[in-house]
Design a protein around this motif. Structure first.
Motif, short mmCIF file in Angstrom:
data_model
loop_
_atom_site.label_atom_id
_atom_site.label_comp_id
_atom_site.label_asym_id
_atom_site.label_seq_id
_atom_site.Cartn_x
_atom_site.Cartn_y
_atom_site.Cartn_z
N VAL A 1 1.53 6.36 5.94
CA VAL A 1 0.42 6.64 5.04
C VAL A 1 0.34 5.58 3.94
CG1 VAL A 1 -0.47 8.25 3.30
CG2 VAL A 1 0.38 9.11 5.49
N ARG A 2 1.51 5.16 3.45
CA ARG A 2 1.53 4.12 2.42
C ARG A 2 0.98 2.81 2.96
NH1 ARG A 2 6.30 4.84 0.84
NH2 ARG A 2 7.41 3.19 1.98
N ALA A 3 1.21 2.52 4.23
CA ALA A 3 0.68 1.29 4.83
C ALA A 3 -0.84 1.29 4.78
CB ALA A 3 1.17 1.16 6.27
N VAL A 4 -1.44 2.44 5.06
CA VAL A 4 -2.90 2.56 5.00
C VAL A 4 -3.38 2.39 3.57
CG1 VAL A 4 -4.87 4.07 5.40
CG2 VAL A 4 -2.96 4.05 7.04
N ALA A 5 -2.73 3.09 2.63
CA ALA A 5 -3.16 3.05 1.23
C ALA A 5 -3.07 1.64 0.67
CB ALA A 5 -2.30 4.01 0.41
N GLU A 6 -1.97 0.96 0.95
CA GLU A 6 -1.80 -0.40 0.41
C GLU A 6 -2.77 -1.39 1.04
OE1 GLU A 6 2.31 -1.17 1.06
OE2 GLU A 6 2.97 -0.09 -0.75
N THR A 7 -3.12 -1.16 2.29
CA THR A 7 -4.06 -2.05 2.97
C THR A 7 -5.46 -1.93 2.37
OG1 THR A 7 -2.82 -1.98 5.04
CG2 THR A 7 -5.13 -2.63 5.18
N VAL A 8 -5.92 -0.71 2.15
CA VAL A 8 -7.26 -0.54 1.58
C VAL A 8 -7.31 -1.01 0.14
CG1 VAL A 8 -7.80 1.37 3.15
CG2 VAL A 8 -6.86 1.87 0.89
N ALA A 9 -6.20 -0.89 -0.58
CA ALA A 9 -6.18 -1.36 -1.96
C ALA A 9 -6.21 -2.88 -2.02
CB ALA A 9 -4.94 -0.84 -2.68
N ALA A 10 -5.56 -3.53 -1.06
CA ALA A 10 -5.51 -4.99 -1.05
C ALA A 10 -6.82 -5.62 -0.59
CB ALA A 10 -4.36 -5.46 -0.15
N ASP A 11 -7.56 -4.94 0.28
CA ASP A 11 -8.80 -5.52 0.82
C ASP A 11 -9.87 -4.44 0.94
OD1 ASP A 11 -10.71 -7.11 2.01
OD2 ASP A 11 -9.78 -7.08 4.00
N PRO A 12 -10.39 -3.95 -0.20
CA PRO A 12 -11.40 -2.89 -0.14
C PRO A 12 -12.67 -3.30 0.58
CG PRO A 12 -11.19 -3.75 -2.37
CD PRO A 12 -10.06 -4.33 -1.59
#
Length: 322
Positions: free
Chosen positions: A50-61
């Motif tokens: 879940v953290r992988a998804v969250a960090e990905t969307v935060a890095a490249d919205p």
């Protein structure tokens, strides 16, 4: 299920059409500006996937706002179910609402022209770069904290402090300095407030609390035993308990009637989270103080004037000794 094992969905989620400006996120979803703050606060309690998804969307919205749920699952090496779970954990009813928030966040970033600096300070950075990087991170930290602050909980905390017979404040390390700042401010407007940096004195004081009193715990990690112990004691004695923490789901929240989430600049080798968290904690302290002073203005204003007058002689230059 372990975070490094893919999760599967029994029912494939339908592909989504590109988000359009005509769409609107759900009314109860967080504002786009609060997304980064929520990811920072909830990150440590998330599973690895879940953290992988969250960090990905935060890095490249911007990029993620154009992806279907399946495409984002592929990009993050997770599953569609994990992507949906991440969206809901971040406060959105579903993935479509998260995509809309990402699109809005991307638009804000493009129009805001944020400086291309980060807090990745190297040991050989010139002082001008250090100032620029820290100033940018401090501003972002304050914005994240303001965006993610629960205003309902803040208002309830203000009421508890404004009407309390006695206020105890707990914190250690850098958080102890923030606690002292809050106690000093409340004393200036005539409230009875004590800041405890010593864990033994903190528990001793907490035993004396009762309903109608208030206790404030300040801990970025939310897991500091020397802060949790007195807060638990205050909670058991019936005092209203308030936690200022960067981890809303951490152990300290188990004994907090009200939780005020703070943010912190991204942790680096030269600036641990415990140090960078102080900026956001002080913002919340100022919000509490000003709102309490507003609520108790008839008594707060004379108390402030009296304290200012009493300290005035100490601010004047003294003649040197002969």
């Amino acid at each position: 299920m372990s975070g490094d094992v893919k999760e599967t969905s029994s029912t494939p989620a339908p592909a989504l059409a590109p988000a359009s400006a005509a769409d609107a996120p759900a009314a109860d979803a967080p504002a786009p500006g609060a997304l980064r703050a929520r990811i920072r606060a909830l990150g440590p309690s998330m599973t690895r996937s879940v953290r992988a998804v969250a960090e990905t969307v935060a890095a490249d919205p911007a990029g993620c706002s154009r992806l279907t749920v399946g495409a984002l699952a592929t990009r993050t090496g997770t599953s569609e179910a994990t992507v949906v779970r991440a969206a809901r954990l971040l406060g959105y009813p579903g993935y479509r609402d998260l995509r809309l928030a990402l699109a809005a966040l991307a638009a804000q970033q493009e129009s805001g022209a944020a400086p291309a600096v980060t807090a990745d300070i190297a040991v050989d950075d010139p002082i001008a770069d250090v100032v620029a990087k820290l100033a940018h991170e401090e501003a972002q930290t304050l914005a994240d904290t303001a965006a993610g602050l629960d205003l309902t909980a803040l208002a309830a905390a203000v009421t508890a402090l404004a009407t309390a017979r006695r206020i105890d404040i707990y914190g250690v390390g850098a958080s102890a300095l923030v606690g002292q700042d809050l106690a000093q401010k409340l004393l200036r407007i005539g409230l009875v407030a004590h800041a405890h940096g010593d864990p033994h004195l903190a528990v001793t004081g907490a035993v004396q609390l009762r309903p109608g009193d208030a206790a404030v715990a300040i801990t970025h990690s939310g897991a500091t035993g020397d802060v949790i112990d007195p807060l638990r004691t205050a909670f058991e004695r019936g005092a209203t308990t308030i936690a200022l923490t960067g981890r809303p789901n951490a152990p300290v929240s188990h004994y907090a009637d009200l939780v005020l989430a703070t943010s912190a600049a991204r942790e680096t080798r030269l600036r641990p989270a415990a140090m960078s968290s102080r900026t956001s904690q002080l913002l919340v302290v100022d919000c509490l103080f000003v709102a309490v002073a507003q609520r108790t203005y008839e008594t707060a204003a004379p108390a402030l004037a009296a304290s200012y007058e009493a300290l005035a002689p100490r601010r004047s230059a003294r003649s040197p000794r002969p």
